[in-house]
Design an enzyme around this catalytic site. Structure first.
Site, PDB file in Angstrom:
ATOM      1  N   GLN A 179       0.817  -1.203   0.000  1.00  0.00           N
ATOM      2  CA  GLN A 179       0.000   0.000   0.000  1.00  0.00           C
ATOM      3  C   GLN A 179       0.857   1.262   0.000  1.00  0.00           C
ATOM      4  O   GLN A 179       2.083   1.199   0.106  1.00  0.00           O
ATOM      5  CB  GLN A 179      -0.960  -0.025   1.196  1.00  0.00           C
ATOM      6  CG  GLN A 179      -1.847  -1.269   1.180  1.00  0.00           C
ATOM      7  CD  GLN A 179      -3.053  -1.174   2.059  1.00  0.00           C
ATOM      8  OE1 GLN A 179      -3.537  -0.090   2.379  1.00  0.00           O
ATOM      9  NE2 GLN A 179      -3.588  -2.315   2.478  1.00  0.00           N
TER      10      GLN A 179
ATOM     11  N   LYS B 272       2.544   7.204   6.428  1.00  0.00           N
ATOM     12  CA  LYS B 272       1.347   6.660   5.786  1.00  0.00           C
ATOM     13  C   LYS B 272       0.232   7.692   5.889  1.00  0.00           C
ATOM     14  O   LYS B 272       0.005   8.265   6.961  1.00  0.00           O
ATOM     15  CB  LYS B 272       0.928   5.353   6.453  1.00  0.00           C
ATOM     16  CG  LYS B 272       1.942   4.233   6.253  1.00  0.00           C
ATOM     17  CD  LYS B 272       1.508   2.916   6.861  1.00  0.00           C
ATOM     18  CE  LYS B 272       2.552   1.838   6.611  1.00  0.00           C
ATOM     19  NZ  LYS B 272       2.163   0.529   7.198  1.00  0.00           N
TER      20      LYS B 272
ATOM     21  N   ASP C  14      -1.939  -9.322   9.141  1.00  0.00           N
ATOM     22  CA  ASP C  14      -0.929  -9.080   8.104  1.00  0.00           C
ATOM     23  C   ASP C  14       0.489  -9.443   8.537  1.00  0.00           C
ATOM     24  O   ASP C  14       1.441  -9.033   7.891  1.00  0.00           O
ATOM     25  CB  ASP C  14      -0.982  -7.605   7.689  1.00  0.00           C
ATOM     26  CG  ASP C  14      -0.407  -7.366   6.309  1.00  0.00           C
ATOM     27  OD1 ASP C  14      -0.591  -8.230   5.434  1.00  0.00           O
ATOM     28  OD2 ASP C  14       0.228  -6.315   6.099  1.00  0.00           O
TER      29      ASP C  14
END
Length: 357
Positions: A51, A67, A236
């Site tokens: 991402q 992020k 994850d």
């Protein structure tokens, strides 16, 4: 005149085989302040992962991974057939909250991370020449957005990254740690294919027969990290990271890239604790600290709420998350109680590898 040592340099030299920073590290508040305020001089898309993330370079010579905000605080992921975990977007707030949780658990294995508001045009675009940003710019609902370059189900027309409120973009800004980082396969990965193995078989014996595992503190770190992922509900964690610049064999198990945590305060999953109930071993010193986080006036949920209130982007989590911490911690203690009842505290609660097999 002596040159002032920057906070990030203190941090870099404070990393040891056992921890990202010592409990007594006085430079951490300064480092968090610098990450949230230091002038940005260069921005590019960070290559790695699935991402969007930025590599930020600062005027003081430091570098950080940032992020951007993707969703409102009260956007919860379903973790069901309609919303499987592998399509979940990362959350900038999860990276920050993970740092605070790690400190409260006294692990100190998550890189320092803080929230920051930037002007997308003047602080990001004017300091970048990355085509992955510029070639995908567009206007949407009066905001400036970009798509970027990452896996196709995260970087597409339906998932733009946008500023808001007059050009403001929220970021998590996490301290860059020195490379190389060595990834070791997580025996208890929640991946669809991998999880079929340990959900049908106790893999702890296989784990302990892996010679890569039985060096340094890694085994007990992995068990502790499973509690961390249970508390944040992070599907994850496919690999466990060791820091090669310290010692790729004996380094602690770093807890990095936590953006898919904190997706839903109402969804618990006891299978995150599989390393605990399959191995029935846990670091004694950590367990005693965990028990202290269940006491009135010192509960994990209350400590997290108080700690997160100090971040520049507060509030980071909705109120429903704070009782979830205490509920999930109680689930862990119940698993530990069963292990201790079956095997005895002298077998389950250990502080060294020599006591494990």
């Amino acid at each position: 005149m002596l040159r002032k040592v920057p906070s990030w340099d203190h941090f870099r030299h404070g990393i040891t085989l056992d921890e990202m920073y010592p409990r007594s590290a006085r430079y951490i508040p300064e480092l968090l302040h610098d990450l949230s305020t230091e002038r940005i001089v260069n921005v590019s898309i960070f290559k790695g992962g699935t991402q969007i993330k930025f590599l930020l370079k600062f005027a003081d010579g430091n570098q950080a991974i940032a992020k951007p905000k993707r969703h409102p605080r009260d956007f919860y992921w379903g973790y069901n057939k309609s919303h499987p975990f592998w399509y979940d977007d990362e959350r900038h707030t999860a990276e920050i909250a993970s740092f605070h949780l790690d400190r409260i658990l006294d692990y100190r294995r998550v890189p320092p991370c803080v929230g920051r508001k930037v002007n997308f045009s003047t602080e990001i675009l004017q300091n970048s020449d990355d085509s992955a940003i510029y070639s995908t710019l567009r206007k949407q609902n009066g905001n400036t957005c970009f798509i970027g370059n990452c896996v196709k189900w995260c970087c597409n027309e339906d998932h733009p990254v946008c500023d808001e409120n007059g050009g403001v973009m929220e970021l998590s800004v996490c301290q860059m740690i020195p490379w190389p980082i060595h990834d070791i396969e997580n025996y208890w990965s929640q991946g669809i294919r991998e999880s079929k193995v340990w959900k049908n078989k106790n893999v702890c014996t296989d784990f302990l027969n892996d010679t890569k595992i039985l060096k340094g503190r890694f085994f007990l770190d992995v068990i502790e990290n499973s509690l961390f992922d249970h508390l944040i509900v992070n599907y994850d964690r496919h690999h466990i990271a060791k820091l090669g610049f310290i010692d790729k064999h004996r380094s602690f198990a770093a807890i990095i890239d936590n953006g898919k945590g904190f997706g839903n305060p109402f969804k618990d999953d006891i299978t995150f604790l599989a390393p605990v109930y399959q191995c029935c071993r846990f670091r004694n010193s950590t367990y005693q600290h965990i028990l202290s986080l269940t006491k009135e006036g010192h509960k994990l949920g209350d400590l997290m709420k108080s700690s997160l209130a100090n971040d520049p982007l507060a509030p980071l989590l909705t109120d429903e998350f704070f009782p979830a911490f205490d509920r999930r911690l109680a689930q862990f203690i119940e698993v530990m109680d069963k292990c201790i009842e079956r095997l005895g505290p002298e077998t389950v609660l250990v502080d060294g590898l020599e006591l494990i097999k």
